[in-house]
Design a protein around this motif. Structure first.
Motif, PDB file in Angstrom:
ATOM      1  N   SER B  66      -7.108  -2.535   0.251  1.00  0.00           N
ATOM      2  CA  SER B  66      -7.263  -2.697   1.706  1.00  0.00           C
ATOM      3  C   SER B  66      -6.058  -2.161   2.468  1.00  0.00           C
ATOM      4  N   GLY B  67      -5.827  -0.871   2.354  1.00  0.00           N
ATOM      5  CA  GLY B  67      -4.756  -0.215   3.104  1.00  0.00           C
ATOM      6  C   GLY B  67      -4.987   1.284   3.017  1.00  0.00           C
ATOM      7  N   SER B  70      -1.331   5.513   1.034  1.00  0.00           N
ATOM      8  CA  SER B  70      -0.004   5.141   0.530  1.00  0.00           C
ATOM      9  C   SER B  70       0.007   3.740  -0.059  1.00  0.00           C
ATOM     10  N   SER B  71      -0.903   2.903   0.384  1.00  0.00           N
ATOM     11  CA  SER B  71      -0.955   1.550  -0.181  1.00  0.00           C
ATOM     12  C   SER B  71      -1.468   1.612  -1.620  1.00  0.00           C
ATOM     13  N   GLU B  74       1.650   2.335  -3.580  1.00  0.00           N
ATOM     14  CA  GLU B  74       2.452   1.114  -3.709  1.00  0.00           C
ATOM     15  C   GLU B  74       1.820   0.145  -4.708  1.00  0.00           C
ATOM     16  N   VAL B 224       4.251  -9.931 -10.181  1.00  0.00           N
ATOM     17  CA  VAL B 224       4.131  -8.729  -9.349  1.00  0.00           C
ATOM     18  C   VAL B 224       4.810  -9.028  -8.006  1.00  0.00           C
ATOM     19  N   LEU B 225       5.642  -8.093  -7.535  1.00  0.00           N
ATOM     20  CA  LEU B 225       6.428  -8.359  -6.319  1.00  0.00           C
ATOM     21  C   LEU B 225       5.547  -8.581  -5.096  1.00  0.00           C
ATOM     22  N   SER B 226       4.385  -7.945  -5.097  1.00  0.00           N
ATOM     23  CA  SER B 226       3.509  -8.041  -3.934  1.00  0.00           C
ATOM     24  C   SER B 226       2.346  -8.979  -4.195  1.00  0.00           C
ATOM     25  N   TRP B 227       2.116  -9.897  -3.264  1.00  0.00           N
ATOM     26  CA  TRP B 227       0.930 -10.752  -3.343  1.00  0.00           C
ATOM     27  C   TRP B 227      -0.298  -9.959  -2.883  1.00  0.00           C
ATOM     28  N   TYR B 228      -0.135  -9.206  -1.786  1.00  0.00           N
ATOM     29  CA  TYR B 228      -1.264  -8.490  -1.172  1.00  0.00           C
ATOM     30  C   TYR B 228      -1.869  -7.474  -2.123  1.00  0.00           C
ATOM     31  N   PHE B 229      -1.014  -6.835  -2.928  1.00  0.00           N
ATOM     32  CA  PHE B 229      -1.485  -5.775  -3.824  1.00  0.00           C
ATOM     33  C   PHE B 229      -1.545  -6.223  -5.289  1.00  0.00           C
ATOM     34  N   ASP B 230      -1.540  -7.522  -5.536  1.00  0.00           N
ATOM     35  CA  ASP B 230      -1.534  -8.030  -6.913  1.00  0.00           C
ATOM     36  C   ASP B 230      -2.904  -7.810  -7.572  1.00  0.00           C
ATOM     37  N   MET B 233      -5.029 -10.678  -9.164  1.00  0.00           N
ATOM     38  CA  MET B 233      -5.754 -11.524  -8.228  1.00  0.00           C
ATOM     39  C   MET B 233      -6.927 -10.759  -7.605  1.00  0.00           C
ATOM     40  N   HIS B 245      -9.570 -13.743  -2.171  1.00  0.00           N
ATOM     41  CA  HIS B 245      -8.153 -13.364  -2.138  1.00  0.00           C
ATOM     42  C   HIS B 245      -7.780 -13.115  -0.676  1.00  0.00           C
ATOM     43  N   HIS B 246      -8.160 -11.972  -0.151  1.00  0.00           N
ATOM     44  CA  HIS B 246      -7.987 -11.765   1.287  1.00  0.00           C
ATOM     45  C   HIS B 246      -9.316 -11.283   1.853  1.00  0.00           C
TER      46      HIS B 246
END
Lengths: 392, 392
Positions: B66-67, B70-71, B74, B224-230, B233, B245-246
């Protein structure tokens, strides 16, 4: 093999997404221009202006992140936390838990302040925690979507100022449906989503950051962990420099601009009153049917009305009936509240009398289908008294 | 105060976004359903199937992030790098540089392999670097949007297998316009964007991950450093569990499904041939006008045609003329190539004869406006010979 895209008519009265104004859907189908096209730069400027209006702020850095609401949460944590930082996080629902999770991933020492789900965080506990730790960051959910609780923030903000700590507020569900008063309350950093009271599809996360917070960002000693959400770089794309960072989600920004224009034209005060009125009517209707509200009295969100599932009825069957028989979506409980509460959203475009009546009569039918008897039309009759009072 | 949304007609022939098929714009204006609605789950499944088709893979984990594009970059770096990991990154353009930047933020020890911008990364250098380091991850750009170079990946993939290293490929610009052959080439992890050859608005980043890579993900020692991109999950939301998730960007997923359906109906082979044909005609036209192509011969992308700005002409004036007089957007050079090259995209819906002729005649006019004389219609006449040959 793949059919034409077609979905049934759905009345989205859950925790979001809410139903989208047809004008916004139309804006989204506007042909694209380039992400550095002079015409698009004007649209970006207008979107930032309109966001400042609904956030009730003068903050220069006010813009949408290119992700859904949760990406706004991630953005503020990765930019304003450095590894080892002490961070106070209020946890009284799922989104407070998520904040703590993300803060941990950023390397913070998280100091939680917990409250029972459905109750507010006690401002005095924030003061105590600020006194007892070195925390310079306090993160609190303004509108806890998982419980329907509205958190008062003014006292907490004052305590933060005394200790020179920054206050982060999660305004995902509140923005556009009630005052968020960023400047007046003294919230330093806030984020939101587009799919709740702005009645725009999910996909963007508006954020706003004041100068005090930007000062902290400038003084970072370590690089921001995320490139995609790095505010210093994003500022250069949304700011005067217009320096390419990533390709903006053009169509979503068309949609957001239109949704914000609708908010602007309605006026914030009228919009907030509208949310109050219909929530009041809904709650009157539910209570008259013997249904109890879940969130702490005096601290209930108007746009997200959580009620207790009556003993002897089944939450899943209730929602299935509403969705399949009537095309109405409401939300169930999350986490520990699964099966225990229902959540009715009256957000933005969805927030009107017809929807209050639709959900009250729908619930009556759905409960009757489970042999949970409610006297005929009692809910809608009670709601009607609220409307009669409001017009006199 | 705020006008109705309205933009001029633009012909997007730059590095992306490309012009969007009206059918996709229409799909995007479909009213919303909830992100956990059974009807939406079907749409998600179909979108994943269609993504597997265009990625030419059987990978179960194939879904849109969901980006924007470039997301996707990442996402793969935050999930597949742990702090201290050795990572080999090919750098022969802006997007290789970006990969190195993100890998650094994830705590990797980056081992760059550089090549002059406009030339491919030498596969033998990858082999040498794999031998000389402990790297278990190699990241390479398949289609370098900043230079127009197409990187051969098969040899590199073989070297990776020998050393049990994972291969990441950036397919942002290639996906949907040329074979990416994920399974056949042995690419372990790939990501893309929607706004290039899929001709969908920017806003989603399709990714695909094979089981070998998933195994590495399961064995991570650090979160994983990112929750949004984990991905662990996100898998649970896009997988069988459908665990929240989101909130998915519903309208963008409507758009992507429609764009992918169009790709499916055209057929990959026809689609790839179409991109080859029109690129060939464009290049013939440009070269006949005395304009030199920028990228290394034999390794040029069909969908992104980079040319050298002729001495004595000004890049900014050139693009300004095309945009303001003809509504045609092309892209300039990025970073070190600023002012030195122009980039013409012929992507997806934009890739047809009318656009080849429009940009060739437009360039002729734009060059003439700078007193850089080109004999009348030489470009379009040369391009026409390609079309005549192709139909016999």
């Amino acid at each position: 093999m793949y059919k034409e895209l077609s979905v049934s008519k759905k009345n989205l009265l859950g925790a979001g997404p809410s139903s989208v104004d047809p004008k916004v859907l139309k804006a989204m189908s506007t042909p694209l221009v380039g992400h550095l096209d002079p015409e698009f730069l004007v649209i970006m400027n207008e979107t930032m202006d309109l966001l400042r209006h609904v956030f009730q702020t003068q903050n220069k850095l006010t813009m949408p992140m290119s992700g859904t609401g949760s990406s706004g949460m991630e953005t503020v944590f990765v930019n304003f936390i450095e590894p080892g930082d002490d961070v106070i996080v209020g946890i009284n629902g799922l989104f407070g838990m998520r904040m703590a999770d993300i803060a941990n991933r950023c390397g913070a020492k998280v100091h939680p302040i917990e409250a029972e789900w459905g109750r507010i965080i006690d401002p005095d506990q924030v003061k105590e925690k600020l006194d007892a730790t070195d925390a310079k960051l306090v993160a609190i959910v303004h509108a806890e979507t998982s419980t329907g609780v509205c958190q008062p923030l003014k006292e907490i903000s004052n305590y933060c100022k005394e200790k020179e700590a920054l206050l982060i507020a999660d305004c995902v569900t509140s923005l556009g449906g009630m005052p968020v008063n960023i400047d007046e309350t003294g919230i330093d950093i806030a984020y939101s989503g587009t799919q709740k009271c702005l009645s725009c599809p999910p996909g963007l996360a508006p954020i706003t950051v004041n100068d005090r917070a930007l000062e902290k960002l400038r003084k970072r000693k370590t690089p921001v962990l995320s490139w995609y959400f790095d505010l210093s770089m994003l500022q250069n794309y949304w700011g005067k420099e217009r320096f390419y960072h990533h390709t903006a989600p053009i169509s979503m920004i068309y949609a957001l601009r239109e949704a914000l224009k609708i908010v602007y034209e309605e006026g914030l005060e009228s919009r907030f009153k509208r949310h109050q009125l219909h929530s009041k009517a809904l709650v009157r209707g539910l209570e008259s049917m013997g249904i109890e509200m879940f969130a702490q009295e005096g601290h209930r969100l108007p746009m997200l009305n959580a009620f207790k599932i009556p003993a002897g009825t089944d939450d899943v069957k209730l929602r299935k009936y509403l969705l399949e028989e009537l095309g109405i979506e409401i939300s169930g409980g999350l986490g520990a509240l699964k099966g225990k509460i229902g959540r009715i959203g009256l957000m933005g475009y969805s927030c009107d009398k017809s929807n209050v009546m639709a959900i009250l009569s729908g619930l009556e039918l759905a409960f009757m289908a489970q042999n949970y008897c409610i006297e005929g039309n009692i809910g809608i009759k009670a709601a009607e008294t609220v409307y009669r009072q409001s017009c006199c």
